[in-house]
Write an enzyme that holds these catalytic residues in place. Structure first.
Site, PDB file in Angstrom:
ATOM      1  N   ASP A  17       3.712  34.000  54.138  1.00 13.96           N
ATOM      2  CA  ASP A  17       3.132  34.877  55.221  1.00 13.96           C
ATOM      3  C   ASP A  17       3.451  36.421  54.876  1.00 13.96           C
ATOM      4  O   ASP A  17       2.976  37.335  55.547  1.00 13.96           O
ATOM      5  CB  ASP A  17       3.780  34.500  56.694  1.00 13.96           C
ATOM      6  N   GLU A  57      -3.743  32.150  61.695  1.00 15.41           N
ATOM      7  CA  GLU A  57      -3.421  30.949  62.626  1.00 15.41           C
ATOM      8  C   GLU A  57      -2.778  31.439  63.686  1.00 15.41           C
ATOM      9  O   GLU A  57      -2.546  30.865  65.058  1.00 15.41           O
ATOM     10  CB  GLU A  57      -2.634  30.179  61.830  1.00 15.41           C
TER      11      GLU A  57
HETATM   12  O1  LIG Z   1       3.034  22.889  58.552  1.00 15.08           O
HETATM   13  P1  LIG Z   1       4.233  23.459  57.930  1.00 15.08           P
HETATM   14  O2  LIG Z   1       4.688  22.989  56.595  1.00 15.08           O
HETATM   15  O3  LIG Z   1       5.286  23.415  59.033  1.00 15.08           O
HETATM   16  O4  LIG Z   1       3.876  24.925  57.769  1.00 15.08           O
HETATM   17  C1  LIG Z   1       3.112  25.762  58.562  1.00 15.08           C
HETATM   18  C2  LIG Z   1       3.734  27.217  58.425  1.00 15.08           C
HETATM   19  O5  LIG Z   1       4.346  27.373  57.324  1.00 15.08           O
HETATM   20  C3  LIG Z   1       4.043  28.717  56.996  1.00 15.08           C
HETATM   21  O6  LIG Z   1       3.065  28.817  55.960  1.00 15.08           O
HETATM   22  C4  LIG Z   1       5.105  29.807  56.502  1.00 15.08           C
HETATM   23  O7  LIG Z   1       5.528  29.235  55.694  1.00 15.08           O
HETATM   24  C5  LIG Z   1       3.193  29.505  58.109  1.00 15.08           C
HETATM   25  O8  LIG Z   1       2.128  30.170  57.617  1.00 15.08           O
HETATM   26  C6  LIG Z   1       2.695  28.135  58.840  1.00 15.08           C
HETATM   27  O9  LIG Z   1       2.620  28.446  60.273  1.00 15.08           O
END
Ligand SMILES: O=P(O)(O)OC[C@H]1O[C@](O)(CO)[C@@H](O)[C@@H]1O
Ligand SMILES: Nc1ncnc2c1ncn2[C@@H]1O[C@H](COP(=O)(O)OP(=O)(O)OP(=O)(O)O)[C@@H](O)[C@H]1O
Ligand SMILES: [Mg+2]
Length: 500
Positions: A219, A318
């Site tokens: 991010d 998101e």
């Molecule tokens: O589904 P996971 O592995 O918890 O990761 C989702 C989150 O991780 C990120 O990629 C940050 O590492 C965010 O953008 C995202 O919301």
């Protein structure tokens, strides 16, 4: 003058010079023996003029200055030192990866292992299996140059990762029991907070153990550093989804393509993917609130664009518009194992909203909407060429710092230079897109989308910006780097907010 409080080392000098230094093993274990750096006799490096970094070299955080500006905050320059605080056969290193995946994790692991082995003759290196909890609940994975030789070509992390499970005393017990004396920790803001408390506990116990971090976040929400590794790769991969959405949209009458990209609290991937693509009509990010109905709202803009062009593409991060979803979906706030907020699918929600809107009698229009969600595709891939080089430099800098006895630091690129940054500077806040800054203005002018801000919101957004002592590049950038204490613009990579 040097001051040390709460493990923070601040050195001040002439003309407003400030060094935010990183701790060193000798801060709490005096009289440690030193050794000549083995790189002195390494044929690859000994030919390089001035290969060793002078111990007084520092890197300014702010590079755009006025003639009367104070010299400002500096970080210690990374790189090999003339003397090291570990003999080669004494080192017992471990590597752990935590948090979400990111392109380049395997490259960083590879380059730590190869750097330790080839530059410093170290051959005791362990991988901790599955993130922080692996320290006390799993067997370790032996890492050698042979084991890691090809891993940079693969996505993910060969040693696994996890969220949650940070138990400081159990982790430090495990480090102590295994005789580990160099701990390399790769992860995002949460991971670096964990690294910081591990360092504090190690120091409290008086152990000769270095704790070194490498910032990882898809991010790009880690402050101070120019840009996080894997970010370029993610933006590049996002282009494929945006292209597909564009092809689908322009092939039908009133075609709408919606693409959801990662970005929980920071919309950098969406912003850069939009700027790179030129096919995006509207980019929605968490930092910029928007609304759907009425004058100046998203639905009105969609209608206008479809009437003008016959198709359009929307990119949504998101984390954008989560407050609108909360209003419409009554469910309790859910968190993941690390305490991060679990987001609802804003892409599905907005796609549904647009379809419903144009199905109603007052706004009747036949549209075809295609929703593409490449969320995990942008991070579960190997890093591209430039990220691979970046990962190599980060890993090697980290190894040099650890061998030189520095600890409690994160290795990071500041203004295109490798530096050692104290943990507290990395963890104190998150990096965000500044919507009153030039980069967002460039995006608005390239998409010609509404800003969704009324005059009142513009005043509020500007108020949030701590105005600098003198307005410099990216004049409204909220990060300290424009406030007379920091600077992130990078000769090599460019500050993501105020890149010129
Ligand atoms: O589904 P996971 O592995 O918890 O990761 C989702 C989150 O991780 C990120 O990629 C940050 O590492 C965010 O953008 C995202 O919301
Ligand atoms: N305040 C904290 N103190 C100690 N450990 C923490 C803290 N916050 C998070 N951690 C630990 O750090 C690890 C990773 O945290 P998290 O899941 O938030 O990912 P992250 O490092 O922020 O990466 P990402 O960019 O993917 O979110 C977890 O094991 C978590 O328990
Ligand atoms: Mg995080």
């Amino acid at each position: 003058m040097e001051q040390e409080s709460n493990f923070m080392k601040v050195v001040t000098g002439d003309a407003g010079y400030v060094l935010e230094d990183v701790p060193h093993l000798i801060d709490y274990i005096p009289d440690l023996p030193t050794y000549p750096n083995p790189l002195r006799s390494n044929p690859a490096y000994s030919v390089v003029k001035q290969y060793f970094v002078h111990e007084d070299d520092t890197v300014p955080q702010k590079i755009v200055v006025h003639k009367d500006s104070p010299r400002g905050v500096h970080f210690r320059r990374a790189g090999p030192r003339q003397k090291v605080y570990f003999s080669s056969d004494e080192v017992h290193a471990c590597i752990v990866t935590c948090g979400g995946l990111c392109p380049g994790l395997n490259t960083v692991i590879r380059e730590i292992v190869c750097g330790l082995y080839h530059m410093y003759g170290v051959n005791k290196i362990l991988g901790i299996d599955g993130g922080y909890r692996g320290f006390y609940s799993r067997n370790t994975i032996p890492l050698t140059p042979k084991v890691v030789n090809d891993i940079h070509k693969r996505g993910g992390t060969i040693i696994g990762t996890s969220r949650g499970g940070h138990d400081t005393s159990k982790i430090v017990d495990s480090i102590q029991d295994r005789g580990i004396n160099q701990v390399y920790i790769i992860g995002g803001d949460g991971t670096q907070k964990g690294a910081s408390v591990i360092y504090e506990e190690i120091r409290r116990r008086g152990l000769k153990v270095v704790v070194a971090g490498i910032p990882k976040t898809i991010d790009n929400d880690i402050p101070v550093i120019d840009k996080s590794f894997g970010f370029d790769t993610a933006v590049e991969e996002a282009q494929r989804a945006i292209n597909a959405a564009h092809v689908e949209a322009e092939s039908t009458e009133n075609g709408v393509g919606v693409v959801k990209l990662m970005g929980r609290y920071s919309g950098f991937i969406a912003m850069y993917a939009t700027l790179a693509s030129r096919d995006v009509d509207c980019c929605l990010i968490p930092e910029s609130p928007f609304y759907l109905e009425g004058e100046g709202g998203l639905f009105e803009f969609v209608e206008k664009r479809l009437k003008e062009n016959g198709h359009m593409v929307i990119v949504i991060a998101e984390g954008a518009g989560q407050e609108l979803l909360s209003e419409s979906l009554l469910s309790a706030d859910q968190k993941d194992a690390s305490g991060n907020k679990l987001l609802r699918d804003v892409g599905l929600w907005i796609s549904h909203g647009i379809r419903e809107h144009f199905a109603t009698k007052n706004h009747k229009m036949d549209i075809t909407l295609k929703y593409i969600d490449p969320t995990y595709m942008v991070r579960a891939i190997p890093s591209n060429a430039s990220d691979n080089v970046y990962c190599t430099l980060l890993a090697q800098s980290c190894v040099h710092g650890a061998m030189a006895g520095y600890t409690g630091f994160t290795s990071g690129l500041v203004n295109g230079r490798q530096t050692y940054i104290p943990f507290n500077r990395i963890t104190e806040k998150q990096n965000k897109v500044v919507i009153t800054d030039r980069m967002w203005a460039r995006l608005l002018s390239s998409t010609n989308q509404p800003s969704f801000l009324g005059p009142k919101e513009v005043v509020e957004a500007k108020k949030e910006v701590e105005l600098p002592t003198g307005l410099l590049d990216g004049e409204n950038c909220k990060d300290d780097h424009q406030s007379g204490t920091m600077s992130k613009s990078s000769a090599l990579l460019g500050c993501l907010n105020c890149m010129q």
